[in-house]
Enzyme design. Sequence first.
Site, PDB file in Angstrom:
ATOM      1  N   GLU A   1       0.718  -1.299  -0.147  1.00 17.95           N
ATOM      2  CA  GLU A   1       0.297   0.101   0.010  1.00 17.95           C
ATOM      3  C   GLU A   1       0.930   1.449  -0.011  1.00 17.95           C
ATOM      4  O   GLU A   1       0.916   1.931   1.049  1.00 17.95           O
ATOM      5  CB  GLU A   1      -1.013   0.179   1.121  1.00 17.95           C
ATOM      6  CG  GLU A   1      -1.725  -1.444   1.035  1.00 17.95           C
ATOM      7  CD  GLU A   1      -3.017  -1.439   2.033  1.00 17.95           C
ATOM      8  OE1 GLU A   1      -3.083  -0.722   2.848  1.00 17.95           O
ATOM      9  OE2 GLU A   1      -3.462  -2.625   2.099  1.00 17.95           O
TER      10      GLU A   1
ATOM     11  N   GLU B   1      -7.353  -6.740  -2.811  1.00 22.33           N
ATOM     12  CA  GLU B   1      -7.050  -5.412  -2.787  1.00 22.33           C
ATOM     13  C   GLU B   1      -5.585  -5.427  -3.216  1.00 22.33           C
ATOM     14  O   GLU B   1      -5.192  -5.733  -4.296  1.00 22.33           O
ATOM     15  CB  GLU B   1      -7.101  -4.964  -1.511  1.00 22.33           C
ATOM     16  CG  GLU B   1      -6.994  -3.593  -1.148  1.00 22.33           C
ATOM     17  CD  GLU B   1      -6.713  -3.267   0.081  1.00 22.33           C
ATOM     18  OE1 GLU B   1      -5.739  -4.036   0.937  1.00 22.33           O
ATOM     19  OE2 GLU B   1      -7.045  -2.245   0.920  1.00 22.33           O
TER      20      GLU B   1
ATOM     21  N   HIS C   1      -8.107  -8.623   1.465  1.00 26.57           N
ATOM     22  CA  HIS C   1      -7.318  -7.530   1.442  1.00 26.57           C
ATOM     23  C   HIS C   1      -6.070  -7.861   2.195  1.00 26.57           C
ATOM     24  O   HIS C   1      -5.835  -8.754   2.757  1.00 26.57           O
ATOM     25  CB  HIS C   1      -8.201  -6.444   2.286  1.00 26.57           C
ATOM     26  CG  HIS C   1      -9.352  -5.912   1.160  1.00 26.57           C
ATOM     27  ND1 HIS C   1      -9.636  -4.497   1.230  1.00 26.57           N
ATOM     28  CD2 HIS C   1     -10.122  -6.289   0.259  1.00 26.57           C
ATOM     29  CE1 HIS C   1     -10.433  -3.992   0.402  1.00 26.57           C
ATOM     30  NE2 HIS C   1     -10.738  -5.083  -0.292  1.00 26.57           N
TER      31      HIS C   1
ATOM     32  N   GLU D   1      -9.686   3.934   0.460  1.00 29.71           N
ATOM     33  CA  GLU D   1      -9.765   4.053   2.040  1.00 29.71           C
ATOM     34  C   GLU D   1      -8.680   5.265   2.499  1.00 29.71           C
ATOM     35  O   GLU D   1      -8.903   5.871   3.293  1.00 29.71           O
ATOM     36  CB  GLU D   1      -9.642   2.660   2.800  1.00 29.71           C
ATOM     37  CG  GLU D   1      -8.330   2.086   2.413  1.00 29.71           C
ATOM     38  CD  GLU D   1      -8.155   0.580   2.932  1.00 29.71           C
ATOM     39  OE1 GLU D   1      -9.307  -0.064   3.166  1.00 29.71           O
ATOM     40  OE2 GLU D   1      -6.948   0.008   2.884  1.00 29.71           O
TER      41      GLU D   1
ATOM     42  N   HIS E   1     -17.241 -11.105   5.942  1.00 28.23           N
ATOM     43  CA  HIS E   1     -16.027 -10.487   6.436  1.00 28.23           C
ATOM     44  C   HIS E   1     -15.147 -11.216   7.420  1.00 28.23           C
ATOM     45  O   HIS E   1     -15.803 -11.667   8.500  1.00 28.23           O
ATOM     46  CB  HIS E   1     -16.297  -8.962   7.022  1.00 28.23           C
ATOM     47  CG  HIS E   1     -15.056  -8.138   7.178  1.00 28.23           C
ATOM     48  ND1 HIS E   1     -14.801  -7.548   8.292  1.00 28.23           N
ATOM     49  CD2 HIS E   1     -14.049  -8.171   6.260  1.00 28.23           C
ATOM     50  CE1 HIS E   1     -13.234  -7.023   8.013  1.00 28.23           C
ATOM     51  NE2 HIS E   1     -12.991  -7.305   6.768  1.00 28.23           N
TER      52      HIS E   1
HETATM   53  C1  NOJ Z   1      -8.178  -2.966   5.758  1.00 27.84           C
HETATM   54  C2  NOJ Z   1      -9.194  -3.117   4.430  1.00 27.84           C
HETATM   55  O1  NOJ Z   1      -8.639  -2.731   3.284  1.00 27.84           O
HETATM   56  C3  NOJ Z   1     -10.246  -2.574   4.735  1.00 27.84           C
HETATM   57  O2  NOJ Z   1     -11.342  -2.360   3.552  1.00 27.84           O
HETATM   58  C4  NOJ Z   1     -11.222  -3.004   6.092  1.00 27.84           C
HETATM   59  O3  NOJ Z   1     -12.284  -2.249   6.369  1.00 27.84           O
HETATM   60  C5  NOJ Z   1     -10.144  -3.154   7.455  1.00 27.84           C
HETATM   61  N1  NOJ Z   1      -8.858  -3.429   6.831  1.00 27.84           N
HETATM   62  C6  NOJ Z   1     -10.719  -3.655   8.395  1.00 27.84           C
HETATM   63  O4  NOJ Z   1     -10.843  -4.983   8.090  1.00 27.84           O
HETATM   64 CA    CA Z   2      -6.027  -2.108   2.917  1.00 30.15          CA
END
Ligand code: NOJ
Ligand code: CA
Length: 673
Positions: A175, A476, A457, A482, A377
């Site tokens: 990232e 991801e 992710h 985000e 999730h």
């Molecule tokens: C990072 C993820 O990229 C995000 O989408 C998620 O909300 C948070 N972690 C919590 O799991």
């Molecule tokens: Ca992330």
Amino acid sequence: MHRFLIPLFVLLSSAAAHAAPGPRVASPDGTIVVELATDNDGRPAYAVSRKGQPVIASSRLGFLLLDAPKFERNIEIVQPRTRTFDETWEQPWGERRLIRNHYNELTVTLKEKAKPFRSFDVVFRVFDDGVGFRYRFPKQSGLEQVKISEELTEFSLARDATAWWILAGEWNREEYLYHRTPVQQVGDAQTPITFRFEDGTHLSIHEAALVDYSGMNLTRVEDRKLKADLTPGIGEGKVVLAAPFHTPWRTLLLSDDAAGLAMSSLTLNLNEPNTLGDVSWVKPMKYVGVWWEMHLDLKSWASGPKHGATNENVRKHIDFAAKHGFGGVLVEGWNVGWDGDWFGNGEDFSFTQSYPDFDLEALSRYARSKGVVLIGHHETSGNAAHYEEQMGDAFDLYQRVGVPAVKTGYVADASQAKVTGTDGKRHYAWHEGQDMARHHLKVVTEAAKRQIAVNPHEPIKDSGLRRTYPNWITREGARGMEFSAWGQPGNPPEHEANLVFTRLLAGPMDYTPGIFGMKTRSTDGIATTWAKQLSLYVVIYSPLQMAADLLENYEKNPAPFQFIKDVPVDWDDTRVLNGEVGDYVTIARKERGGDNWYLGALTDEDGRTLSVPLTFLDEGRRYTAQIYRDGDKAHWKTAPQDIVIEERSVARGDTLTLKLAPGGGQAIRFVAQ
Ligand code: NOJ
Ligand code: CA
């Protein structure tokens, strides 16, 4: 086959004076040539040219091993064998339905010239748009178990080039924002890494079919020479495997321009066909979620007064999804474990126990009664060991209540994931090491047994395994939207134009576009116009595509929201019409099983005008172009909401002039008349 007759090693190799030219293989159209040779020390190397110009100069092949002599010197190339392959295969879902897999293959055996005469193979597949090669270790005495301490594969760029890359080994994994530097300033870099030579030729180096092996980074050893730098393992050796085995493919995409890189299917072609059989249960879809409000700190994952995953809030999202035609609702923070220090820990997570104000079964039933599904999730905080202990039960639960997709998460600093070793103990691990490669495939195959799709992710890098495991639907693995929600520098206007020609060459990304509420916790907010937000649905390919904003921002803005409602996520065809890495791009896609085309164009911080001939539209019919464009005052900083929505009638052969604002974009739906 033999258009380029001067042996490449004469052209390319600094060791050319001593090189013994070896076997060569050309792409089906003859433009790309790979040549093998050994030098006087018996060091094996390969070189690549395209259209008669050197691209990769003489570059070493080989390994350093633990507890065994190295494979590097005193080697001869024997038994070259070639074959041609040509087939067209169909993707169950994807950016295009049909993919041609056409290459010439050369396999050689690299054999020690002295005792104990051990050997390994290298297989080269040469396509019209690039090269893949991998090593194969046969079973042989003295090498039953192979511990690789270094893979010596080099990629020595033959000419100066500009590079787009992100650092490897840093705490935030994949990232990071992309650097643009001369190749001579590349450090330890992740792949895909993209280069542009001075004559405009583009090259992207990456890997395909990363199975039971450590992810490859590239470290620059001198001048333009990069070398494989495998991710460390959890013990001695970066990779430990029993022979026979093969490595992932090392890939080189080659093209006249940036757009050509993004058109390539080479990475998918180098993966094995679907092993899951009928995967009609894997459903591409758009989704909304209990999500952005957490990132804006309006709600919390943790229980308490701000808890986001309440029955009431989830029902609100289900109702919204049903009303506007979204397939799924993601719910984060539904399960026990978020109340303490979860970041990088994960020990407290239960993947089966809901918080008391969230009724999984009832909500899933409610959603299904309205034609919507919940997306599950599992945040693991990188603790794969803890997750694996519960995974079977967790997937059983989702299967029983009808949750057909799960987003997983591995939020932990690089090198701080946790896996169970062969000693049964927990070990710290890198996110892209061999053990995590195994973990991800375990998740995907266990999920597949319950007909569940997976969207990780903080994942391991994409290497095209969606072909083999079509329930590995997206991931991801880059700086997503985000970052622009948080109180730190968000993604700058050039970010997506970088992603298209770097990270996205590896495969789909759950970027989470569609933000209209431009005020966030970041000082710059979202550094795009609204029209650019819409363009992301076409430009960034992902079969799970989120409408990420707060529902109220969509309810307040039905006109631009209409594009998000209309745009598909599954495609018959994709055409990358133009683009420059980090500057701009235009992509057109035709919806799967339909007649309509969609176009997305976006730019970096510079406004620009693009002329786009509509050559992709079907012959002999007219289309109503529903255009969502930047208004005259639009600017990512001062007027992101300035969007004009208009219609005109067009046909193939017409040319559209797209005026993109600074940080802007344009989205068009071509409805067949
Ligand atoms: C990072 C993820 O990229 C995000 O989408 C998620 O909300 C948070 N972690 C919590 O799991
Ligand atoms: Ca992330």
